[in-house]
Write a protein that holds these residues in place. Structure first.
Motif, PDB file in Angstrom:
ATOM      1  N   UNK A 190       0.530 -12.373   0.835  1.00 60.28           N
ATOM      2  CA  UNK A 190       0.841 -13.303   1.912  1.00 60.28           C
ATOM      3  C   UNK A 190       2.081 -12.864   2.688  1.00 60.28           C
ATOM      4  N   UNK A 191       3.080 -12.392   1.977  1.00 62.02           N
ATOM      5  CA  UNK A 191       4.314 -11.959   2.635  1.00 62.02           C
ATOM      6  C   UNK A 191       4.063 -10.672   3.419  1.00 62.02           C
ATOM      7  N   UNK A 192       3.303  -9.750   2.878  1.00 63.18           N
ATOM      8  CA  UNK A 192       2.973  -8.534   3.613  1.00 63.18           C
ATOM      9  C   UNK A 192       2.246  -8.877   4.913  1.00 63.18           C
ATOM     10  N   UNK A 193       1.352  -9.828   4.850  1.00 61.53           N
ATOM     11  CA  UNK A 193       0.626 -10.272   6.044  1.00 61.53           C
ATOM     12  C   UNK A 193       1.603 -10.841   7.076  1.00 61.53           C
ATOM     13  N   UNK A 194       2.572 -11.642   6.616  1.00 62.11           N
ATOM     14  CA  UNK A 194       3.577 -12.211   7.526  1.00 62.11           C
ATOM     15  C   UNK A 194       4.427 -11.114   8.167  1.00 62.11           C
ATOM     16  N   UNK A 195       4.758 -10.083   7.404  1.00 63.23           N
ATOM     17  CA  UNK A 195       5.553  -8.987   7.952  1.00 63.23           C
ATOM     18  C   UNK A 195       4.827  -8.307   9.108  1.00 63.23           C
ATOM     19  N   UNK A 196       3.521  -8.171   8.979  1.00 61.72           N
ATOM     20  CA  UNK A 196       2.721  -7.592  10.059  1.00 61.72           C
ATOM     21  C   UNK A 196       2.677  -8.553  11.235  1.00 61.72           C
TER      22      UNK A 196
ATOM     23  N   UNK B 297       6.639  -9.334  12.555  1.00 60.01           N
ATOM     24  CA  UNK B 297       7.491  -8.215  12.959  1.00 60.01           C
ATOM     25  C   UNK B 297       6.738  -6.940  13.349  1.00 60.01           C
ATOM     26  N   UNK B 298       5.418  -6.948  13.248  1.00 58.64           N
ATOM     27  CA  UNK B 298       4.609  -5.746  13.519  1.00 58.64           C
ATOM     28  C   UNK B 298       4.995  -4.589  12.596  1.00 58.64           C
ATOM     29  N   UNK B 299       5.359  -4.910  11.362  1.00 57.76           N
ATOM     30  CA  UNK B 299       5.740  -3.878  10.403  1.00 57.76           C
ATOM     31  C   UNK B 299       4.493  -3.155   9.914  1.00 57.76           C
ATOM     32  N   UNK B 300       4.594  -1.856   9.836  1.00 59.91           N
ATOM     33  CA  UNK B 300       3.521  -1.009   9.331  1.00 59.91           C
ATOM     34  C   UNK B 300       3.607  -1.028   7.798  1.00 59.91           C
ATOM     35  N   UNK B 301       2.687  -1.729   7.126  1.00 65.20           N
ATOM     36  CA  UNK B 301       2.758  -1.828   5.669  1.00 65.20           C
ATOM     37  C   UNK B 301       2.523  -0.480   4.997  1.00 65.20           C
ATOM     38  N   UNK B 302       1.849   0.420   5.642  1.00 67.19           N
ATOM     39  CA  UNK B 302       1.683   1.763   5.087  1.00 67.19           C
ATOM     40  C   UNK B 302       3.052   2.446   4.983  1.00 67.19           C
ATOM     41  N   UNK B 303       3.882   2.242   5.973  1.00 66.95           N
ATOM     42  CA  UNK B 303       5.249   2.765   5.918  1.00 66.95           C
ATOM     43  C   UNK B 303       6.040   2.047   4.822  1.00 66.95           C
TER      44      UNK B 303
ATOM     45  N   UNK C 254       5.201   5.393  10.880  1.00 66.86           N
ATOM     46  CA  UNK C 254       6.382   4.804  11.499  1.00 66.86           C
ATOM     47  C   UNK C 254       6.606   3.388  10.960  1.00 66.86           C
ATOM     48  N   UNK C 255       7.831   2.877  11.021  1.00 66.32           N
ATOM     49  CA  UNK C 255       8.121   1.540  10.483  1.00 66.32           C
ATOM     50  C   UNK C 255       7.385   0.390  11.182  1.00 66.32           C
ATOM     51  N   UNK C 256       7.088   0.555  12.464  1.00 69.71           N
ATOM     52  CA  UNK C 256       6.473  -0.536  13.216  1.00 69.71           C
ATOM     53  C   UNK C 256       5.148  -0.109  13.830  1.00 69.71           C
ATOM     54  N   UNK C 257       4.244  -1.072  13.957  1.00 74.33           N
ATOM     55  CA  UNK C 257       2.965  -0.866  14.622  1.00 74.33           C
ATOM     56  C   UNK C 257       3.177  -1.171  16.093  1.00 74.33           C
TER      57      UNK C 257
ATOM     58  N   UNK D 130      -5.271  -8.092  12.257  1.00 74.84           N
ATOM     59  CA  UNK D 130      -4.625  -8.815  11.162  1.00 74.84           C
ATOM     60  C   UNK D 130      -5.625  -9.168  10.066  1.00 74.84           C
ATOM     61  N   UNK D 131      -6.812  -9.575  10.436  1.00 79.56           N
ATOM     62  CA  UNK D 131      -7.839  -9.882   9.444  1.00 79.56           C
ATOM     63  C   UNK D 131      -8.245  -8.641   8.669  1.00 79.56           C
TER      64      UNK D 131
END
Length: 100
Positions: free
Chosen positions: A46-52, A55-61, A68-71, A83-84
């Motif tokens: 759930x938190x990883x989903x919120x980060x995306x 903040x558009x955070x790249x969870x792979x990073x 890169x840190x951001x998508x 997102x889905x």
């Protein structure tokens, strides 16, 4: 080699947010953010989903140090379909360790 905690701290500092401010935006305490940055805990799905989403955070990073840190997209927005898809991938890999 940097750790997940190192990468999270780098992202948070880039966003110019304190641990408390960052935590509030994703529904966690300052202590929870500090624990992740110290590599003592991991984020829940759930938190990883919120980060995306927030903040558009790249969870792979964040998780693997890849990319890169951001998508970034043309309009700098993440669409619901993307997102889905990310949510389904996270569920598939069963990232269950919850930070509280």
């Amino acid at each position: 080699m940097s750790t997940q905690g190192d990468r999270l701290k780098k992202i948070r500092k880039f966003l110019n947010l304190s641990q408390e401010e960052f935590g509030k935006k994703i529904g966690l305490t300052r202590g929870a953010i500090a624990a992740v940055e110290a590599d003592g805990n991991k984020f829940s799905q759930e938190v990883l989903y919120k980060l995306i989403e927030i903040f558009n955070i790249n969870v792979n990073y964040l998780l693997a140090g890849k990319g890169e840190p951001f998508i970034l997209s043309d309009n700098n927005n993440i669409n619901a379909e993307f997102l889905n898809e990310i949510k389904n991938i996270l569920c598939q890999y069963e990232i269950k360790r919850i930070v509280q």
